[in-house]
Design a protein around this motif. Structure first.
Motif, PDB file in Angstrom:
ATOM      1  N   GLY A 166     -25.419  40.489   8.901  1.00 39.58           N
ATOM      2  CA  GLY A 166     -25.498  39.103   9.332  1.00 39.58           C
ATOM      3  C   GLY A 166     -25.776  39.006  10.823  1.00 39.58           C
ATOM      4  N   PRO A 167     -26.358  37.872  11.269  1.00 35.20           N
ATOM      5  CA  PRO A 167     -26.812  37.754  12.657  1.00 35.20           C
ATOM      6  C   PRO A 167     -25.704  37.638  13.692  1.00 35.20           C
ATOM      7  CG  PRO A 167     -27.114  35.678  11.505  1.00 35.20           C
ATOM      8  CD  PRO A 167     -26.686  36.681  10.479  1.00 35.20           C
ATOM      9  N   GLU A 168     -24.457  37.458  13.248  1.00 33.49           N
ATOM     10  CA  GLU A 168     -23.348  37.271  14.193  1.00 33.49           C
ATOM     11  C   GLU A 168     -22.400  38.468  14.252  1.00 33.49           C
ATOM     12  OE1 GLU A 168     -22.656  34.278  16.169  1.00 33.49           O
ATOM     13  OE2 GLU A 168     -24.798  34.169  15.709  1.00 33.49           O
ATOM     14  N   HIS A 169     -22.800  39.586  13.707  1.00 32.95           N
ATOM     15  CA  HIS A 169     -21.916  40.755  13.688  1.00 32.95           C
ATOM     16  C   HIS A 169     -21.902  41.439  15.056  1.00 32.95           C
ATOM     17  CE1 HIS A 169     -20.280  44.683  12.453  1.00 32.95           C
ATOM     18  NE2 HIS A 169     -19.806  44.045  11.384  1.00 32.95           N
ATOM     19  N   PRO A 170     -20.758  41.980  15.485  1.00 33.77           N
ATOM     20  CA  PRO A 170     -20.710  42.693  16.773  1.00 33.77           C
ATOM     21  C   PRO A 170     -21.698  43.848  16.884  1.00 33.77           C
ATOM     22  CG  PRO A 170     -18.485  42.216  16.031  1.00 33.77           C
ATOM     23  CD  PRO A 170     -19.415  41.820  14.901  1.00 33.77           C
ATOM     24  N   ASP A 171     -21.998  44.528  15.765  1.00 36.26           N
ATOM     25  CA  ASP A 171     -22.981  45.616  15.825  1.00 36.26           C
ATOM     26  C   ASP A 171     -24.371  45.088  16.164  1.00 36.26           C
ATOM     27  OD1 ASP A 171     -20.963  47.361  15.194  1.00 36.26           O
ATOM     28  OD2 ASP A 171     -21.677  47.807  13.170  1.00 36.26           O
ATOM     29  N   VAL A 172     -24.663  43.874  15.739  1.00 32.72           N
ATOM     30  CA  VAL A 172     -25.926  43.240  16.107  1.00 32.72           C
ATOM     31  C   VAL A 172     -25.968  43.020  17.617  1.00 32.72           C
ATOM     32  CG1 VAL A 172     -27.325  41.144  15.875  1.00 32.72           C
ATOM     33  CG2 VAL A 172     -26.276  42.186  13.851  1.00 32.72           C
ATOM     34  N   ALA A 173     -24.846  42.586  18.179  1.00 34.71           N
ATOM     35  CA  ALA A 173     -24.770  42.391  19.631  1.00 34.71           C
ATOM     36  C   ALA A 173     -25.012  43.702  20.371  1.00 34.71           C
ATOM     37  CB  ALA A 173     -23.409  41.809  20.011  1.00 34.71           C
ATOM     38  N   THR A 174     -24.471  44.789  19.842  1.00 39.60           N
ATOM     39  CA  THR A 174     -24.689  46.094  20.471  1.00 39.60           C
ATOM     40  C   THR A 174     -26.157  46.481  20.452  1.00 39.60           C
ATOM     41  OG1 THR A 174     -22.462  46.845  19.888  1.00 39.60           O
ATOM     42  CG2 THR A 174     -24.089  48.540  20.379  1.00 39.60           C
TER      43      THR A 174
ATOM     44  N   ALA B 129     -26.604  38.600  22.854  1.00 39.01           N
ATOM     45  CA  ALA B 129     -25.495  39.548  22.695  1.00 39.01           C
ATOM     46  C   ALA B 129     -24.204  38.956  23.248  1.00 39.01           C
ATOM     47  CB  ALA B 129     -25.821  40.864  23.399  1.00 39.01           C
ATOM     48  N   LEU B 130     -24.283  38.336  24.406  1.00 39.18           N
ATOM     49  CA  LEU B 130     -23.113  37.700  25.008  1.00 39.18           C
ATOM     50  C   LEU B 130     -22.569  36.586  24.120  1.00 39.18           C
ATOM     51  CD1 LEU B 130     -21.130  37.108  27.318  1.00 39.18           C
ATOM     52  CD2 LEU B 130     -22.961  35.776  28.423  1.00 39.18           C
ATOM     53  N   ALA B 131     -23.460  35.762  23.585  1.00 39.36           N
ATOM     54  CA  ALA B 131     -23.022  34.642  22.737  1.00 39.36           C
ATOM     55  C   ALA B 131     -22.312  35.142  21.479  1.00 39.36           C
ATOM     56  CB  ALA B 131     -24.218  33.771  22.367  1.00 39.36           C
ATOM     57  N   ILE B 132     -22.851  36.191  20.863  1.00 40.38           N
ATOM     58  CA  ILE B 132     -22.215  36.751  19.659  1.00 40.38           C
ATOM     59  C   ILE B 132     -20.832  37.280  19.986  1.00 40.38           C
ATOM     60  CG2 ILE B 132     -22.309  38.622  17.954  1.00 40.38           C
ATOM     61  CD1 ILE B 132     -25.393  38.356  18.079  1.00 40.38           C
TER      62      ILE B 132
ATOM     63  N   LEU C 167     -21.376  40.234  30.200  1.00 32.74           N
ATOM     64  CA  LEU C 167     -21.456  39.431  31.428  1.00 32.74           C
ATOM     65  C   LEU C 167     -21.977  40.279  32.587  1.00 32.74           C
ATOM     66  CD1 LEU C 167     -18.032  37.614  31.064  1.00 32.74           C
ATOM     67  CD2 LEU C 167     -20.244  36.445  31.163  1.00 32.74           C
ATOM     68  N   ASN C 168     -21.460  41.478  32.699  1.00 34.16           N
ATOM     69  CA  ASN C 168     -21.867  42.367  33.781  1.00 34.16           C
ATOM     70  C   ASN C 168     -23.343  42.749  33.657  1.00 34.16           C
ATOM     71  OD1 ASN C 168     -20.662  44.163  36.050  1.00 34.16           O
ATOM     72  ND2 ASN C 168     -21.901  45.565  34.867  1.00 34.16           N
ATOM     73  N   ASN C 169     -23.793  43.029  32.428  1.00 34.84           N
ATOM     74  CA  ASN C 169     -25.192  43.404  32.220  1.00 34.84           C
ATOM     75  C   ASN C 169     -26.141  42.268  32.580  1.00 34.84           C
ATOM     76  OD1 ASN C 169     -24.335  45.889  31.308  1.00 34.84           O
ATOM     77  ND2 ASN C 169     -24.613  45.420  29.151  1.00 34.84           N
ATOM     78  N   LEU C 170     -25.783  41.069  32.170  1.00 37.56           N
ATOM     79  CA  LEU C 170     -26.629  39.912  32.477  1.00 37.56           C
ATOM     80  C   LEU C 170     -26.643  39.646  33.984  1.00 37.56           C
ATOM     81  CD1 LEU C 170     -28.419  37.662  31.381  1.00 37.56           C
ATOM     82  CD2 LEU C 170     -26.355  36.302  30.948  1.00 37.56           C
ATOM     83  N   ALA C 171     -25.494  39.797  34.624  1.00 35.63           N
ATOM     84  CA  ALA C 171     -25.419  39.614  36.072  1.00 35.63           C
ATOM     85  C   ALA C 171     -26.291  40.644  36.800  1.00 35.63           C
ATOM     86  CB  ALA C 171     -23.970  39.724  36.548  1.00 35.63           C
ATOM     87  N   GLU C 172     -26.287  41.882  36.319  1.00 35.94           N
ATOM     88  CA  GLU C 172     -27.122  42.915  36.945  1.00 35.94           C
ATOM     89  C   GLU C 172     -28.603  42.573  36.801  1.00 35.94           C
ATOM     90  OE1 GLU C 172     -26.042  46.708  35.366  1.00 35.94           O
ATOM     91  OE2 GLU C 172     -24.235  46.852  36.599  1.00 35.94           O
ATOM     92  N   LEU C 173     -28.970  42.028  35.643  1.00 33.35           N
ATOM     93  CA  LEU C 173     -30.358  41.602  35.453  1.00 33.35           C
ATOM     94  C   LEU C 173     -30.727  40.526  36.469  1.00 33.35           C
ATOM     95  CD1 LEU C 173     -32.949  41.725  33.628  1.00 33.35           C
ATOM     96  CD2 LEU C 173     -31.957  39.780  32.396  1.00 33.35           C
ATOM     97  N   TYR C 174     -29.834  39.550  36.654  1.00 34.65           N
ATOM     98  CA  TYR C 174     -30.103  38.487  37.622  1.00 34.65           C
ATOM     99  C   TYR C 174     -30.190  39.035  39.042  1.00 34.65           C
ATOM    100  CZ  TYR C 174     -29.197  34.968  33.989  1.00 34.65           C
ATOM    101  OH  TYR C 174     -29.257  34.190  32.866  1.00 34.65           O
ATOM    102  N   CYS C 175     -29.330  39.978  39.373  1.00 36.90           N
ATOM    103  CA  CYS C 175     -29.384  40.572  40.712  1.00 36.90           C
ATOM    104  C   CYS C 175     -30.701  41.290  40.945  1.00 36.90           C
ATOM    105  CB  CYS C 175     -28.211  41.535  40.908  1.00 36.90           C
ATOM    106  SG  CYS C 175     -26.651  40.740  41.246  1.00 36.90           S
ATOM    107  N   THR C 176     -31.194  41.965  39.928  1.00 39.09           N
ATOM    108  CA  THR C 176     -32.470  42.665  40.041  1.00 39.09           C
ATOM    109  C   THR C 176     -33.589  41.686  40.379  1.00 39.09           C
ATOM    110  OG1 THR C 176     -31.732  44.299  38.413  1.00 39.09           O
ATOM    111  CG2 THR C 176     -34.087  44.175  38.831  1.00 39.09           C
TER     112      THR C 176
END
Length: 208
Positions: free
Chosen positions: A86-94, A119-122, A138-147
């Protein structure tokens, strides 16, 4: 049990993981490939174990800079997990996070951002807002924004990741020090040295 038994695939996968962690990629790859072939033969092409092995094999390629080889494996793993779990499973987020990391490594930032966000929303919805996997997203998305020098968007994400880690792990955990360092680096990049210094000091104190 014979060479095609699922238990053999599990052992092959585990041994490949060991080689991967030691950086022995040439030894790991054929083991992952053989495990994958056994899973596909014994369990069918849509089993979650196949998605796990695909992800492992993709990680192996990504670690060696083989992005073209890694991407279709990540994509297939994601498709299996969405269909079976299913689209909301934690493994999908990974899997979404893994694919986003691949895009970021290739500077494909517009493609990475929606993957990180989904991934964050799930994780936020399924695991709860104070889960450590949420802090990682959150940290991964923040790093993307910093880049991309989108510092105003990165700051609240770093702060929330720090708050989660402090709450769950306690103030003296190494991951808290990492979050403090990330936030300090954000301030330093913007010339906000007065804000950066106490965070660096605290990160240093907690690392000792």
């Amino acid at each position: 049990l014979g060479p095609e038994h699922p238990y053999v695939a599990t052992t092959l996968n585990n041994l490949a993981e060991l080689y991967y962690l030691r950086g022995c990629y040439a030894e790991a790859e054929p083991l992952y490939q053989r495990a994958l072939a056994i899973w596909e033969h014994s369990l069918g092409p849509e089993h979650p174990n196949i998605a796990t092995t695909l992800n492992n094999l993709a990680e192996l390629h990504r670690a060696q800079g083989g992005y073209a080889e890694a991407e279709p494996l990540y994509q297939r793993a994601l498709a299996i997990q969405e269909h079976v779990l299913g689209p909301e499973h934690p493994d999908v987020a990974t899997s979404l996070n893994n694919l986003a990391e691949l895009c970021r490594a290739q500077r494909r930032y517009p493609e990475a951002e929606p993957l990180y966000k989904r991934a964050l929303a799930i994780r936020d919805h399924v695991l709860g807002p104070d889960h450590l996997d949420v802090a990682t997203s959150l940290n991964n998305l923040a790093e993307l924004y910093c880049t991309q020098r989108r510092y105003a968007e990165a700051e609240p994400l770093y702060k929330r990741a720090l708050a989660i880690r402090e709450h769950v792990l306690g103030p003296d955990h190494p991951d808290v020090a990492t979050s403090l360092n990330n936030l300090a680096a954000l301030y330093r990049t913007q010339g906000a040295y007065a804000e950066a210094e106490p965070l660096y000091q605290r990160a240093l104190d907690e690392s000792r």
